[in-house]
Design an enzyme around this catalytic site. Structure first.
Site, PDB file in Angstrom:
ATOM      1  N   CYS A 134       0.833  -1.204   0.000  1.00 32.00           N
ATOM      2  CA  CYS A 134       0.000   0.000   0.000  1.00 32.00           C
ATOM      3  C   CYS A 134       0.868   1.255   0.000  1.00 32.00           C
ATOM      4  CB  CYS A 134      -0.930  -0.019   1.221  1.00 32.00           C
ATOM      5  SG  CYS A 134      -1.962   1.455   1.330  1.00 32.00           S
ATOM      6  N   CYS A 137      -0.403   4.097   2.194  1.00 31.76           N
ATOM      7  CA  CYS A 137      -0.165   3.897   3.636  1.00 31.76           C
ATOM      8  C   CYS A 137       1.305   4.139   3.979  1.00 31.76           C
ATOM      9  CB  CYS A 137      -0.485   2.469   4.067  1.00 31.76           C
ATOM     10  SG  CYS A 137      -1.956   1.767   3.353  1.00 31.76           S
ATOM     11  N   ASP A 138       2.208   3.610   3.179  1.00 30.38           N
ATOM     12  CA  ASP A 138       3.610   3.536   3.587  1.00 30.38           C
ATOM     13  C   ASP A 138       4.582   4.384   2.768  1.00 30.38           C
ATOM     14  OD1 ASP A 138       2.856   1.687   5.538  1.00 30.38           O
ATOM     15  OD2 ASP A 138       3.040   0.012   4.152  1.00 30.38           O
TER      16      ASP A 138
END
Ligand code: NDP
Length: 307
Positions: A134, A137-138
């Site tokens: 992701c 997300c990261d």
């Protein structure tokens, strides 16, 4: 019972909070991965209301606590079989792991989707240590660093272009000699000079002890191997919706995602609603899953008033 919720990610717990506050006395079956995909993430920095970010598992614990505060019963168990009734107002049956039969007037399916991984031991070892599925997300953790994205579909292009704004260099590793992504998505890549594409390449090994330091790739035409220095490896080879137990019982698209009516969580089965990634291959965010979880509880409440 009035409302049974299957799955305990942001969609499931949000559905539970709303259903409990509407006095539907929901019961939630957590499934095999209580808390869902966020429990495999470290910091969640993009969920509104957490200005300093929050640890993924902690956020899910707090959602659980919030759902319980209003009377949700949380069962650490999974549903192995369902028998949906097609008639409005009649009870649906589900069966837990040990065969216990449960009847419910409404069911909210929030079983999510799982990112696909290559399955290499070196990749599995480094999930959370530089291997991610992701970018939203990261990606932030790889600011000005060199990263790679595996895959050639729309998701891969989306992840690569997202990362290109943050990272110094993005290498896309594509196993075929062309991208599967739509032409419109492919055109996006041309806007980013720091994205390069290695066609006919596959990853053989992720290099690193605790953190990713590179990947070993193979050209599947020439069999030539090489190493690329990167600190982040993003998998974008698709997701699998967790809908195995619903096959043949509810309408799904060709990839197995549950089909809901536009702008609602209503499925083709009266009294059965779907929320979160199990019905969304487009956005896949915790906050969008939570949003549809809320919608599902409201849809269930309306349905119960009608029957
Ligand atoms: P796709 O299945 O479309 O693409 C997966 C990609 O990963 C393909 O390039 C595939 O290669 C590759 N791949 C699969 N397995 C492996 C493997 N083991 N090793 C290496 N490469 C592998 O998945 P997406 O997640 O990209 O998209 C899913 C759906 O969601 C699609 O319908 C897509 O259009 C849609 N979507 C739309 C978006 C948008 O419009 N904004 C954004 C994101 C998704 P190969 O081609 O060789 O099979």
């Amino acid at each position: 019972m009035d409302t049974l919720i299957i799955g305990s990610g942001p969609a499931g717990y949000t559905a539970a909070i709303y259903a409990a506050r509407a006095d539907l006395k929901p019961v939630i079956y957590t499934g095999l991965e209580p808390g869902g995909q966020l429990t495999t993430t470290t910091d969640v920095d993009n969920f509104p209301g957490y200005p300093k970010g929050i640890d993924g598992p902690k956020m899910m614990d707090e959602l659980k606590e919030q759902a319980e505060r209003f009377g949700t019963e949380v069962k650490i168990d999974f549903i192995s079989k369902v028998e949906f009734s097609k008639n409005k107002g009649s009870l649906h049956k589900v069966f837990s792991q040990d065969g216990t039969e449960i009847e419910a007037k409404t069911i909210i399916i929030c079983t999510g989707a799982s990112a696909k991984y290559l399955g290499l031991p070196s990749e599995q070892k480094l999930i959370g240590g530089g291997v991610s599925a992701c970018a939203v997300c990261d990606g932030f953790f790889y600011k000005n660093q060199e990263v790679a994205v595996i895959g050639g579909g729309d998701t891969a292009v989306e992840e690569a272009t997202y990362l290109a704004k943050i990272c110094s260099k993005v290498t896309m590793i594509v196993r075929k000699d062309h991208l599967r992504a739509s032409k419109a998505m492919q055109n996006r890549i041309t806007k980013y000079p720091n994205i390069s594409i290695l066609y006919n390449h596959e990853v053989e090994e992720v290099i690193g002890d605790n953190l990713v330091v590179g990947i070993k790739t193979i050209n599947n035409l020439t069999k030539e191997t090489s190493e690329i220095k990167i600190t982040g490896l993003f998998l974008a080879i698709g997701h699998t919706p967790n809908t195995e137990i619903f096959k043949g019982q509810i309408n799904m698209d060709e990839s197995g995602y549950i089909i809901t009516e536009p702008k609602s969580t209503i499925t083709n089965i009266p009294g059965v609603f779907a929320a979160g990634d199990v019905q969304d291959k487009e956005y896949r965010q915790a906050v969008t899953a939570a949003g549809t979880g809320c919608m599902a509880a409201l849809d269930a409440e309306r349905y119960l008033q009608e029957i």
